[in-house]
Design an enzyme around this catalytic site. Structure first.
Site, PDB file in Angstrom:
ATOM      1  N   LYS A  33       0.851  -1.199   0.000  1.00 50.98           N
ATOM      2  CA  LYS A  33       0.000   0.000   0.000  1.00 50.98           C
ATOM      3  C   LYS A  33       0.888   1.251   0.000  1.00 50.98           C
ATOM      4  O   LYS A  33       2.102   1.160   0.250  1.00 50.98           O
ATOM      5  CB  LYS A  33      -0.923  -0.011   1.215  1.00 50.98           C
ATOM      6  CG  LYS A  33      -0.214  -0.033   2.545  1.00 50.98           C
ATOM      7  CD  LYS A  33      -1.203  -0.161   3.692  1.00 50.98           C
ATOM      8  CE  LYS A  33      -0.460  -0.257   5.014  1.00 50.98           C
ATOM      9  NZ  LYS A  33      -1.239   0.166   6.141  1.00 50.98           N
ATOM     10  N   TYR A 263      14.030  31.100   5.085  1.00 55.32           N
ATOM     11  CA  TYR A 263      12.835  31.807   5.538  1.00 55.32           C
ATOM     12  C   TYR A 263      12.821  31.943   7.065  1.00 55.32           C
ATOM     13  O   TYR A 263      13.220  31.014   7.776  1.00 55.32           O
ATOM     14  CB  TYR A 263      11.577  31.018   5.154  1.00 55.32           C
ATOM     15  CG  TYR A 263      11.273  30.973   3.684  1.00 55.32           C
ATOM     16  CD1 TYR A 263      11.042  32.120   2.937  1.00 55.32           C
ATOM     17  CD2 TYR A 263      11.184  29.739   3.032  1.00 55.32           C
ATOM     18  CE1 TYR A 263      10.735  32.047   1.580  1.00 55.32           C
ATOM     19  CE2 TYR A 263      10.875  29.659   1.686  1.00 55.32           C
ATOM     20  CZ  TYR A 263      10.652  30.824   0.964  1.00 55.32           C
ATOM     21  OH  TYR A 263      10.347  30.751  -0.366  1.00 55.32           O
TER      22      TYR A 263
HETATM   23  C1  LIG Z   1      -3.859  -4.246   8.384  1.00 55.75           C
HETATM   24  C2  LIG Z   1      -2.382  -4.163   8.196  1.00 55.75           C
HETATM   25  N1  LIG Z   1      -1.669  -5.292   8.094  1.00 55.75           N
HETATM   26  C3  LIG Z   1      -0.336  -5.279   7.935  1.00 55.75           C
HETATM   27  C4  LIG Z   1       0.356  -4.089   7.860  1.00 55.75           C
HETATM   28  C5  LIG Z   1       1.847  -4.121   7.708  1.00 55.75           C
HETATM   29  O1  LIG Z   1       2.468  -3.644   8.881  1.00 55.75           O
HETATM   30  P1  LIG Z   1       4.053  -3.568   8.975  1.00 55.75           P
HETATM   31  O2  LIG Z   1       4.464  -2.533   7.989  1.00 55.75           O
HETATM   32  O3  LIG Z   1       4.311  -3.157  10.387  1.00 55.75           O
HETATM   33  O4  LIG Z   1       4.568  -4.899   8.630  1.00 55.75           O
HETATM   34  C6  LIG Z   1      -0.338  -2.889   7.977  1.00 55.75           C
HETATM   35  C7  LIG Z   1       0.398  -1.629   7.931  1.00 55.75           C
HETATM   36  O5  LIG Z   1       0.062  -0.599   8.418  1.00 55.75           O
HETATM   37  C8  LIG Z   1      -1.749  -2.924   8.141  1.00 55.75           C
HETATM   38  O6  LIG Z   1      -2.468  -1.791   8.254  1.00 55.75           O
END
Ligand SMILES: Cc1ncc(COP(=O)(O)O)c(C=O)c1O
Length: 370
Positions: A33, A263
């Site tokens: 993601k 700035y």
């Molecule tokens: C539902 C879910 N599963 C797995 C993960 C993966 O987590 P990590 O990056 O700590 O392995 C995430 C990441 O935010 C998540 O939201």
């Protein structure tokens, strides 16, 4: 050379293979993601699949659509990790990968998916239980009822049961044990109610690395795949960082004592100071207050403090007269014998490595290497 994020595909492959070996029979689901935590979702997903990941996970339906051209030929399932708004699902539906899977946590979420799927092939869904994260998920006492509903809907099929850990990156926090107990109880209740979720999953990276009781049928591997520890409390030895960001010095000047930089005149030279400008700014993910927080970059193998406010497109460093226009600047990664790690930047900025990675802006080109 423009500012570039070099993505070490061999490092991603190594990290996936290492965790795949560590979790034994559990499947590895590569979490890509947010554009693969800023590394480029398609490139990372391709390498992760080659290295043994058999599932991919994303946060949104459009992210799943983006993966279809890769996931379908590879025969890989793509899981959307939370329920999504109807409008988003509707708009994305026709372009979703053929092995799409959705997390379901509410009755209305299940009914929406069922009506979108009809009269096409049944859609496998994973019920998410809220074991204590209190973000999304069905209450444990209602999980079997939701499973009954899913099984009764003509276009859905119950495939998985999952939950998410809130503090797996804090090994001494006993809340993880409570979440594991709640999850195991829901699983047992569901099985005794006659349901048989084939893919049970609870672990994130921290769980995959340190908590065998969370491995079940699949681990959802995010940050560790990118070679970064979920927190300073999790041993990251063996992981290889996948992202290195380089730029180059675009200007050098001598600033007299008493003059200020950038700035707001937040930094003053207390002596004649050589200042180098780097063409990367807060629009690229370098936080405006990085200098105040003590963030540094590497030039000539030496740590150079950021001075003054980071501007939208440019950052100033305190250097010395050995630095000239065109010198390579390392924003993240190693140069010479030193390294600016994602964990170090996060620590200085008072945030977590995840936020540093996903903040790397779209203007920085991703270049897959290795
Ligand atoms: C539902 C879910 N599963 C797995 C993960 C993966 O987590 P990590 O990056 O700590 O392995 C995430 C990441 O935010 C998540 O939201």
């Amino acid at each position: 050379m423009t500012t570039t994020a070099h993505i070490d595909t061999a490092a991603v492959a190594h990290n996936v293979a290492m965790i795949r070996d560590h979790v034994g029979d559990s499947l590895v689901c590569a979490v890509v993601k947010a554009d693969g935590y800023g590394h480029g979702a398609i490139g990372v997903a391709r390498v992760a699949i080659e290295a043994g990941a058999s599932w991919l996970a994303v946060a949104t339906a459009p992210e799943a659509v983006e993966l279809a051209s890769l996931a379908d030929p590879a025969g890989v399932a793509v899981l959307v990790l939370s329920e999504r708004p109807d409008s988003e699902l509707r708009a994305a539906w026709a372009g979703l990968p053929s092995r799409i899977r959705f997390v379901v946590a509410t009755e209305s979420g299940a009914r929406t998916l069922d009506s979108l799927a009809a009269p096409g092939p049944t859609v496998p869904v994973h019920i998410k239980v809220d074991t204590g994260m209190h973000r999304v998920g069905v209450d444990p006492v209602d999980a079997s009822t939701l499973a009954d509903l899913v099984e009764s809907l003509p276009s859905l099929q119950l495939e998985g049961l999952c939950s998410h850990l809130a503090v797996a990156d804090e090994p001494s926090n006993d809340f993880t044990a409570i979440q594991i107990r709640r999850f195991d109880r829901v699983l047992a209740d569901m099985v005794s109610a006659g349901h048989d979720p084939a893919i049970v999953h609870l672990a994130n990276s921290a769980g995959a690395l340190t908590l065998p009781a969370t491995h079940h049928d699949m681990v959802r591997l995010g940050i560790a795949m990118y070679g970064v520890a979920p927190s300073a409390m999790i041993d990251s030895s063996g992981l290889r960082p996948a992202m290195r960001i380089t730029s180059e010095v675009s200007a050098v000047r001598l600033v007299e004592a008493g003059e200020s930089v950038s700035y707001g005149r937040r930094w003053y030279a207390d002596r004649p100071t050589v200042v180098a400008t780097v063409p990367v700014g807060y629009a690229d993910g370098i936080r405006r207050d990085s200098g105040m927080a003590g963030v540094e970059m590497l030039v000539g193998g030496v740590r150079r403090p950021i001075i003054g406010a980071v501007t939208m497109d440019q950052t100033m460093l305190m250097v010395d007269d050995s630095v000239v226009v065109g010198d390579e600047v390392t924003v993240i990664g190693s140069q010479g014998s030193d390294e600016i790690s994602v964990a170090e930047i996060a620590e200085r900025l008072g945030t977590i490595p995840y936020e540093v990675l996903v903040s790397v802006g779209a203007r920085i080109g991703r270049r897959m290497v290795g």
